[in-house]
Write a protein that holds these residues in place. Structure first.
Motif, PDB file in Angstrom:
ATOM      1  N   MET A 153       0.842  -1.193   0.000  1.00 42.33           N
ATOM      2  CA  MET A 153       0.000   0.000   0.000  1.00 42.33           C
ATOM      3  C   MET A 153       0.878   1.243   0.000  1.00 42.33           C
ATOM      4  O   MET A 153       1.986   1.242   0.558  1.00 42.33           O
ATOM      5  CB  MET A 153      -0.902   0.009   1.248  1.00 42.33           C
ATOM      6  CG  MET A 153      -1.933  -1.094   1.291  1.00 42.33           C
ATOM      7  SD  MET A 153      -3.037  -0.968   2.733  1.00 42.33           S
ATOM      8  CE  MET A 153      -1.938  -1.428   4.085  1.00 42.33           C
ATOM      9  N   ASP A 154       0.393   2.303  -0.611  1.00 39.12           N
ATOM     10  CA  ASP A 154       1.115   3.570  -0.609  1.00 39.12           C
ATOM     11  C   ASP A 154       1.341   4.031   0.823  1.00 39.12           C
ATOM     12  O   ASP A 154       0.445   3.981   1.672  1.00 39.12           O
ATOM     13  CB  ASP A 154       0.322   4.631  -1.370  1.00 39.12           C
ATOM     14  CG  ASP A 154       0.222   4.338  -2.861  1.00 39.12           C
ATOM     15  OD1 ASP A 154       1.038   3.530  -3.349  1.00 39.12           O
ATOM     16  OD2 ASP A 154      -0.662   4.908  -3.520  1.00 39.12           O
ATOM     17  N   GLY A 155       2.563   4.477   1.082  1.00 39.22           N
ATOM     18  CA  GLY A 155       2.890   4.976   2.409  1.00 39.22           C
ATOM     19  C   GLY A 155       3.172   3.910   3.443  1.00 39.22           C
ATOM     20  O   GLY A 155       3.341   4.233   4.620  1.00 39.22           O
ATOM     21  N   ARG A 230      -2.572  -5.904  -5.205  1.00 39.45           N
ATOM     22  CA  ARG A 230      -3.364  -4.667  -5.169  1.00 39.45           C
ATOM     23  C   ARG A 230      -4.783  -4.915  -5.659  1.00 39.45           C
ATOM     24  O   ARG A 230      -5.734  -4.302  -5.158  1.00 39.45           O
ATOM     25  CB  ARG A 230      -2.671  -3.584  -5.996  1.00 39.45           C
ATOM     26  CG  ARG A 230      -1.390  -3.049  -5.348  1.00 39.45           C
ATOM     27  CD  ARG A 230      -0.875  -1.798  -6.019  1.00 39.45           C
ATOM     28  NE  ARG A 230       0.311  -1.299  -5.340  1.00 39.45           N
ATOM     29  CZ  ARG A 230       1.562  -1.588  -5.709  1.00 39.45           C
ATOM     30  NH1 ARG A 230       1.777  -2.360  -6.768  1.00 39.45           N
ATOM     31  NH2 ARG A 230       2.588  -1.101  -5.035  1.00 39.45           N
ATOM     32  N   THR A 245      -6.431   1.505   1.512  1.00 41.66           N
ATOM     33  CA  THR A 245      -5.307   2.313   1.956  1.00 41.66           C
ATOM     34  C   THR A 245      -4.970   1.992   3.399  1.00 41.66           C
ATOM     35  O   THR A 245      -5.714   1.304   4.105  1.00 41.66           O
ATOM     36  CB  THR A 245      -5.642   3.804   1.861  1.00 41.66           C
ATOM     37  OG1 THR A 245      -6.746   4.090   2.753  1.00 41.66           O
ATOM     38  CG2 THR A 245      -6.034   4.196   0.427  1.00 41.66           C
ATOM     39  N   ARG A 246      -3.856   2.550   3.855  1.00 40.30           N
ATOM     40  CA  ARG A 246      -3.463   2.366   5.255  1.00 40.30           C
ATOM     41  C   ARG A 246      -4.553   2.875   6.194  1.00 40.30           C
ATOM     42  O   ARG A 246      -4.914   2.208   7.171  1.00 40.30           O
ATOM     43  CB  ARG A 246      -2.152   3.101   5.502  1.00 40.30           C
ATOM     44  CG  ARG A 246      -1.666   3.045   6.943  1.00 40.30           C
ATOM     45  CD  ARG A 246      -0.324   3.733   7.083  1.00 40.30           C
ATOM     46  NE  ARG A 246       0.217   3.609   8.430  1.00 40.30           N
ATOM     47  CZ  ARG A 246       1.469   3.901   8.763  1.00 40.30           C
ATOM     48  NH1 ARG A 246       2.300   4.325   7.828  1.00 40.30           N
ATOM     49  NH2 ARG A 246       1.891   3.761  10.005  1.00 40.30           N
TER      50      ARG A 246
END
Length: 453
Positions: A153-155, A230, A245-246
């Motif tokens: 995940m992003d971040g 994803r 997302t987170r």
């Protein structure tokens, strides 16, 4: 005695991590549920593990700690896999001999399987009493699973589950001498996803110096596909009503996320594809490529069961299917053995292959997980008779366990090294009509040819 309690009288160890109170029964000491990292909750969820500070008070290590698994993948599993509630899932257990005049003893750090989505270090099949009996300190490790451990995940730092394992190995380096273990004789070992994690750590530049030998049982080279992962996260997010997302997943409990993964599987929602992914500092390249470069100073023992997930048919049909080299067993497990041996053909340290061939009369073949009670020499453990029948061969357990103990002690196996070429030597365990252990060649040849084509 509660099933999660260690038997015996209190025994205290003063380690760099703090004062730890376990239990001693006869020659065996057990220290369970020791936290090696801060609980991965709140701001620490979906973040790299934070080393646990020195324990401020004596720690009661008489019970297994919390497990990352909250919801088992299946209602019934071959291995008993208890789920234990609690936040401190980044914990480890130690089973060690009582102190004597042998000095520091070799250590085996065990990583449980479960498709990187489930599994439990508290399984009675991983009980280390036979290793303690034979002069080995056995450590079982919990690590983050599924979305919390391996979601790209992003971040979010990738491969959080592997980062957990690396931190646990650091804890072992710093503390295991207090329990009688030698930090310079550490073998990392695991089965199924745990065996795949061993190969991932072996292929990682971050693994150097943390362990000195490696064992992968039915491991496979299960490098995650970030794009497929994803896609799974998108579908999970829709099911849970959150963005993938987170922040979105962080608003849902671990239990709810794990249940959603199982619901997707049961509805035919595609493969469950979370696991180690390449592209970060832990796995800068795919595992298969990393194995050609890293870990060449680490001796490796690896193998697979004869049938893995392809049991349930007559012996003749199993033999014909194996000769064709087209089974799930060959594609996921046996090919990985040949590929790993080939990747390490120039390694200074050796690679040795085995194949477990004893057919469980219950499981209908030499099935996935059937070798574990033999390697751990725990044929009397709960659930073994249900999986292996009432009379699994005790002599085979004695022999297989002795081979594993010898390897952990630093001995090279008695059979020849493998190179990934046709005709590679291997040790076969429990083939019907043969000796309990027989050194042979060509066990993995059909797989090698399939991979080379």
């Amino acid at each position: 005695m509660d099933s999660f309690d260690a038997p015996g009288e209190p025994v205290t160890v003063h380690a760099p991590a703090g004062t730890i109170i376990g239990r001693r029964a006869g020659h065996v000491r057990r220290f369970l549920g020791i936290p090696y990292a801060e609980a991965p909750t709140g701001v620490r969820r979906f973040a790299p593990p934070v080393p646990r500070g020195r324990l401020p008070e004596p720690f009661d290590a008489s019970r297994h700690g919390a497990t990352s698994q909250r919801v088992p993948l299946f209602a019934t599993t071959t291995i008993p896999e208890p789920s234990i509630p609690g936040d401190d899932v980044l914990n480890l257990g130690i089973v060690a001999p009582a102190p004597d005049d042998r000095g520091l003893l070799p250590v085996m750090v065990w990583i449980h399987g479960g498709a990187f989505l489930a599994g439990s270090p508290a399984s009675p099949w991983y009980e280390g009493r036979a290793f303690a009996r034979d002069g080995v300190v056995c450590v079982t490790v919990g690590y983050r699973l599924g979305v919390d451990g391996f979601a790209p995940m992003d971040g979010v730092h990738p491969n959080l589950g592997l980062r957990d394992l690396l931190l646990a190995l650091d804890w072992v380096q710093e503390n295991i001498a207090a329990f009688g273990g030698d930090p310079d004789q550490v073998t990392v070992a695991g089965q199924s996803a745990g065996g795949a994690a061993v190969l991932a750590l072996l292929s990682s530049p971050a693994g150097g110096g943390r362990f000195h030998r490696a064992v992968s049982l039915s491991g496979g080279i299960f490098g995650g596909d970030a794009e497929a992962a994803r896609d799974l996260l998108e579908r999970l997010g829709r099911r849970l009503g959150v963005p993938p997302t987170r922040t979105g997943f962080g608003s849902r409990t671990v239990e709810r996320i794990q249940q959603a993964v199982i619901d997707l599987r049961d509805e035919g929602g595609g493969r469950l594809v979370l696991g180690p992914c390449a592209g970060d500092d832990i796995l800068p390249v795919p595992i298969a490529d990393g194995l050609t470069v890293h870990g060449h100073d680490v001796p490796l023992l690896l193998g697979a069961t004869g049938d893995e997930f392809d049991g349930g048919v007559e012996q003749e049909a199993r033999a014909a299917a194996r000769a064709a080299g087209t089974r799930v067993t060959d594609a996921l497990f046996r090919s990985a053995c040949a590929r790993t041996a080939a990747a390490r053909r120039r390694a200074a340290a050796g690679t040795w292959l085995y194949s477990f061939e004893w057919p469980s009369p219950v499981l209908g073949g030499a099935a996935h997980c059937a070798d574990l009670p033999f390697f751990f020499d725990v044929l009397d453990a709960p659930g073994v008779a249900r999986a292996l029948g009432p009379n699994p061969p005790a002599g085979l357990a004695t022999l297989m366990h002795a081979d594993l103990v010898g390897f952990v002690r630093g001995q090279d196996p008695a059979w020849a090294r493998a190179t990934g070429a046709p005709g590679d030597p291997a040790r076969e365990y429990g083939r019907p009509g043969a000796a309990l252990a027989a050194d042979t060649t060509g066990v993995y040849d059909p797989v090698v040819r399939a991979v080379e084509c």
